[in-house]
Scaffold this active site. Structure first.
Site, mmCIF file in Angstrom:
data_model
loop_
_atom_site.group_PDB
_atom_site.id
_atom_site.type_symbol
_atom_site.label_atom_id
_atom_site.label_comp_id
_atom_site.label_asym_id
_atom_site.label_seq_id
_atom_site.Cartn_x
_atom_site.Cartn_y
_atom_site.Cartn_z
ATOM 1 N N ASP A 121 -4.750 3.498 -1.917
ATOM 2 C CA ASP A 121 -5.829 3.842 -0.986
ATOM 3 C C ASP A 121 -6.379 5.229 -1.282
ATOM 4 O O ASP A 121 -5.683 6.232 -1.162
ATOM 5 C CB ASP A 121 -5.297 3.799 0.449
ATOM 6 C CG ASP A 121 -5.061 2.376 0.910
ATOM 7 O OD1 ASP A 121 -6.003 1.571 0.842
ATOM 8 O OD2 ASP A 121 -3.925 2.072 1.317
ATOM 9 N N MET A 167 -9.082 8.008 -0.207
ATOM 10 C CA MET A 167 -9.915 8.430 0.937
ATOM 11 C C MET A 167 -10.438 9.841 0.697
ATOM 12 O O MET A 167 -9.726 10.693 0.177
ATOM 13 C CB MET A 167 -9.083 8.405 2.216
ATOM 14 C CG MET A 167 -8.380 7.083 2.478
ATOM 15 S SD MET A 167 -7.550 7.076 4.058
ATOM 16 C CE MET A 167 -6.628 5.535 3.962
ATOM 17 N N GLY A 205 1.224 -1.895 4.109
ATOM 18 C CA GLY A 205 1.744 -0.542 3.938
ATOM 19 C C GLY A 205 2.944 -0.310 4.824
ATOM 20 O O GLY A 205 4.090 -0.281 4.377
ATOM 21 N N SER A 264 0.856 -1.184 0.000
ATOM 22 C CA SER A 264 0.000 0.000 0.000
ATOM 23 C C SER A 264 0.889 1.230 0.000
ATOM 24 O O SER A 264 1.682 1.432 0.928
ATOM 25 C CB SER A 264 -0.886 0.002 1.245
ATOM 26 O OG SER A 264 -1.370 1.316 1.455
ATOM 27 N N ASP A 267 -6.422 -6.494 4.367
ATOM 28 C CA ASP A 267 -5.803 -5.160 4.387
ATOM 29 C C ASP A 267 -5.865 -4.573 5.794
ATOM 30 O O ASP A 267 -6.951 -4.374 6.335
ATOM 31 C CB ASP A 267 -6.585 -4.269 3.404
ATOM 32 C CG ASP A 267 -6.027 -2.860 3.288
ATOM 33 O OD1 ASP A 267 -4.968 -2.572 3.847
ATOM 34 O OD2 ASP A 267 -6.695 -2.043 2.597
ATOM 35 N N GLY A 268 -4.687 -4.298 6.346
ATOM 36 C CA GLY A 268 -4.615 -3.614 7.632
ATOM 37 C C GLY A 268 -3.827 -4.395 8.666
ATOM 38 O O GLY A 268 -4.215 -5.493 9.045
ATOM 39 N N GLY A 269 -2.697 -3.830 9.077
ATOM 40 C CA GLY A 269 -1.910 -4.462 10.133
ATOM 41 C C GLY A 269 -1.225 -5.747 9.707
ATOM 42 O O GLY A 269 -0.851 -6.569 10.552
ATOM 43 N N MET A 303 -12.202 4.243 -0.557
ATOM 44 C CA MET A 303 -12.817 4.483 0.753
ATOM 45 C C MET A 303 -13.512 5.835 0.668
ATOM 46 O O MET A 303 -13.106 6.821 1.291
ATOM 47 C CB MET A 303 -11.735 4.469 1.839
ATOM 48 C CG MET A 303 -11.228 3.071 2.148
ATOM 49 S SD MET A 303 -9.659 3.072 3.010
ATOM 50 C CE MET A 303 -8.552 3.245 1.620
ATOM 51 N N HIS A 318 -1.279 -1.498 -4.232
ATOM 52 C CA HIS A 318 -2.534 -1.132 -3.565
ATOM 53 C C HIS A 318 -2.570 0.380 -3.363
ATOM 54 O O HIS A 318 -1.678 0.971 -2.760
ATOM 55 C CB HIS A 318 -2.614 -1.862 -2.225
ATOM 56 C CG HIS A 318 -3.911 -1.706 -1.512
ATOM 57 N ND1 HIS A 318 -5.037 -2.435 -1.816
ATOM 58 C CD2 HIS A 318 -4.272 -0.894 -0.495
ATOM 59 C CE1 HIS A 318 -6.022 -2.098 -1.014
ATOM 60 N NE2 HIS A 318 -5.596 -1.151 -0.194
ATOM 61 N N HIS A 348 -8.408 0.949 -3.979
ATOM 62 C CA HIS A 348 -9.327 0.714 -2.854
ATOM 63 C C HIS A 348 -10.046 2.026 -2.564
ATOM 64 O O HIS A 348 -9.463 2.959 -2.016
ATOM 65 C CB HIS A 348 -8.477 0.229 -1.659
ATOM 66 C CG HIS A 348 -9.238 0.053 -0.380
ATOM 67 N ND1 HIS A 348 -8.596 -0.168 0.834
ATOM 68 C CD2 HIS A 348 -10.568 0.046 -0.112
ATOM 69 C CE1 HIS A 348 -9.510 -0.293 1.784
ATOM 70 N NE2 HIS A 348 -10.696 -0.155 1.255
ATOM 71 N N GLY A 363 -8.854 4.054 7.076
ATOM 72 C CA GLY A 363 -8.592 5.486 7.253
ATOM 73 C C GLY A 363 -7.127 5.814 7.455
ATOM 74 O O GLY A 363 -6.687 6.895 7.060
ATOM 75 N N PHE A 364 -6.385 4.886 8.017
ATOM 76 C CA PHE A 364 -4.983 5.190 8.333
ATOM 77 C C PHE A 364 -4.117 3.949 8.186
ATOM 78 O O PHE A 364 -4.588 2.834 8.419
ATOM 79 C CB PHE A 364 -4.860 5.708 9.782
ATOM 80 C CG PHE A 364 -5.716 6.915 10.039
ATOM 81 C CD1 PHE A 364 -5.262 8.188 9.701
ATOM 82 C CD2 PHE A 364 -6.987 6.765 10.575
ATOM 83 C CE1 PHE A 364 -6.072 9.299 9.909
ATOM 84 C CE2 PHE A 364 -7.799 7.873 10.786
ATOM 85 C CZ PHE A 364 -7.343 9.147 10.458
ATOM 86 N N GLY A 365 -2.859 4.170 7.858
ATOM 87 C CA GLY A 365 -1.892 3.088 7.849
ATOM 88 C C GLY A 365 -1.343 2.898 9.254
ATOM 89 O O GLY A 365 -1.580 3.716 10.147
ATOM 90 N N GLY A 366 -0.639 1.801 9.445
ATOM 91 C CA GLY A 366 0.080 1.588 10.696
ATOM 92 C C GLY A 366 -0.778 1.259 11.903
ATOM 93 O O GLY A 366 -0.327 1.412 13.041
ATOM 94 N N MET A 373 -11.247 -5.976 5.569
ATOM 95 C CA MET A 373 -10.466 -4.995 6.321
ATOM 96 C C MET A 373 -10.129 -5.577 7.692
ATOM 97 O O MET A 373 -11.024 -5.993 8.432
ATOM 98 C CB MET A 373 -11.255 -3.694 6.508
ATOM 99 C CG MET A 373 -11.414 -2.847 5.254
ATOM 100 S SD MET A 373 -9.876 -2.453 4.394
ATOM 101 C CE MET A 373 -8.975 -1.540 5.642
HETATM 102 C C1 DX5 Z 1 -6.262 1.580 5.643
HETATM 103 C C2 DX5 Z 1 -5.836 1.252 4.241
HETATM 104 C C3 DX5 Z 1 -4.729 0.290 4.167
HETATM 105 C C4 DX5 Z 1 -3.459 0.764 4.805
HETATM 106 C C5 DX5 Z 1 -2.774 -0.451 5.348
HETATM 107 O O1 DX5 Z 1 -7.416 2.314 5.608
HETATM 108 O O2 DX5 Z 1 -6.910 0.709 3.508
HETATM 109 O O3 DX5 Z 1 -4.481 -0.137 2.831
HETATM 110 O O4 DX5 Z 1 -2.605 1.438 3.947
HETATM 111 O O5 DX5 Z 1 -1.694 -0.022 6.045
HETATM 112 P P1 DX5 Z 1 -0.938 -0.953 7.079
HETATM 113 O O6 DX5 Z 1 -0.425 -2.130 6.337
HETATM 114 O O7 DX5 Z 1 0.137 -0.055 7.585
HETATM 115 O O8 DX5 Z 1 -1.925 -1.331 8.148
HETATM 116 ZN ZN ZN Z 2 -6.429 -0.286 1.532
#
Ligand code: DX5
Ligand code: ZN
Length: 258
Positions: free
Chosen positions: A68, A70, A230, A41, A208-210, A101, A66, A99, A175-178, A170
């Site tokens: 994202d 938003m 990501g 991502s 997707d996520g974590g 959102m 990927h 993706h 909404g956020f990475g990390g 999900m």
């Molecule tokens: C979150 C995004 C993800 C995000 C994943 O809303 O859809 O794609 O970038 O990031 P990580 O891998 O850091 O959780």
């Molecule tokens: Zn995503």
């Protein structure tokens, strides 16, 4: 069963000036051959050096990118729009997995498709007429995916599973990475794989996520095939090495599948 007789496949994907692309993927054998792919991502990448970061991730085995999107309404964050997708389209031959959102996804599907998206996913929670939204994505020549938030049960997808190319689970609130991986996602992936078998459907399962070295094994064993990451790819260190390690862990997990 212990699968994985074809551990790693590398193939050159052609070259562009200044950009060497090598595609790697892990094929594993379950009931049938399954392709495990890493989809970095770009949300966690350094946007000032996006093409370089992407090149490194690709060298490490990423086979999908990927993206994202938003809008500050569906999720509490704003990221990128079609112009960045168009720029990425020129910088890489990798399929672009967009993706969305965003509220009113139907309004923007044509612009993202025109910009060069290959895959487009829409949230079940963001569209009033999911069937129509998914049809629209396909009408624009893209692979269609449906996404569900952590609080949305997989059962809500029963009527669209035969019209999607992939389902994105999900494993954080979007909404956020990390963010921290939500463990209940593993069971959702497992349920989805069971529903697919029962229906004889062919969609692929994305998560997707974590996703990181400590979570990737669980989601792969549960049935996830497309692994979005990501922070674990771009957050620190070298994206090439990070991608390699993630794919290696994913492959090892397939060997542990019983
Ligand atoms: C979150 C995004 C993800 C995000 C994943 O809303 O859809 O794609 O970038 O990031 P990580 O891998 O850091 O959780
Ligand atoms: Zn995503």
């Amino acid at each position: 069963m212990a699968g994985g007789q074809l551990p790693v496949v590398n193939r050159a994907a052609g070259e562009k000036p200044g950009l060497r692309v090598t595609i790697s993927a892990v094929y594993v054998s379950r009931e049938s051959s399954v392709l495990i792919e890493l989809a970095p991502s770009i949300l966690s990448a350094d946007f000032a050096h996006l093409a370089d970061e992407v090149t490194l991730a690709v060298e490490g085995g990423a086979t999908l990118l990927h993206v994202d999107v938003m809008d500050g309404h569906f999720v509490p964050n704003i990221t990128i729009g079609p112009p960045v997708v168009a720029s990425l389209r020129k910088a890489t031959e990798l399929p672009l997995d967009v993706h969305l959102m965003i509220e009113n996804p139907d309004q923007y599907v044509p612009a993202f498709a025109d910009a060069g998206a290959d895959w487009i996913s829409v949230h079940q929670e963001a569209t009033r007429h999911l069937n129509r939204s998914l049809s629209l994505v396909r009408q624009h020549g893209c692979k269609a995916g449906v996404v569900i938030n952590p609080a949305t049960p997989v059962q809500t997808l029963g009527e669209v599973l035969d019209m999607v190319d992939f389902v994105l689970v999900m494993s954080v609130n979007p909404g956020f990475g990390g963010q921290k991986f939500i463990p209940g996602s593993v069971e959702k992936i497992r349920k989805l794989a069971t529903m697919r078998n029962a229906k004889g459907a062919t969609f692929r399962i994305e998560v997707d996520g974590g996703i990181a070295l400590d979570t990737i094994g669980d989601v792969v064993r549960a049935g996830a095939e497309i692994l979005v990451a990501g922070n674990a790819v771009f957050g620190r260190g070298n994206p090439r090495e990070n991608a390699e390690k993630l794919l290696k862990a994913a492959h090892e997990a397939t060997l542990q599948k019983v």
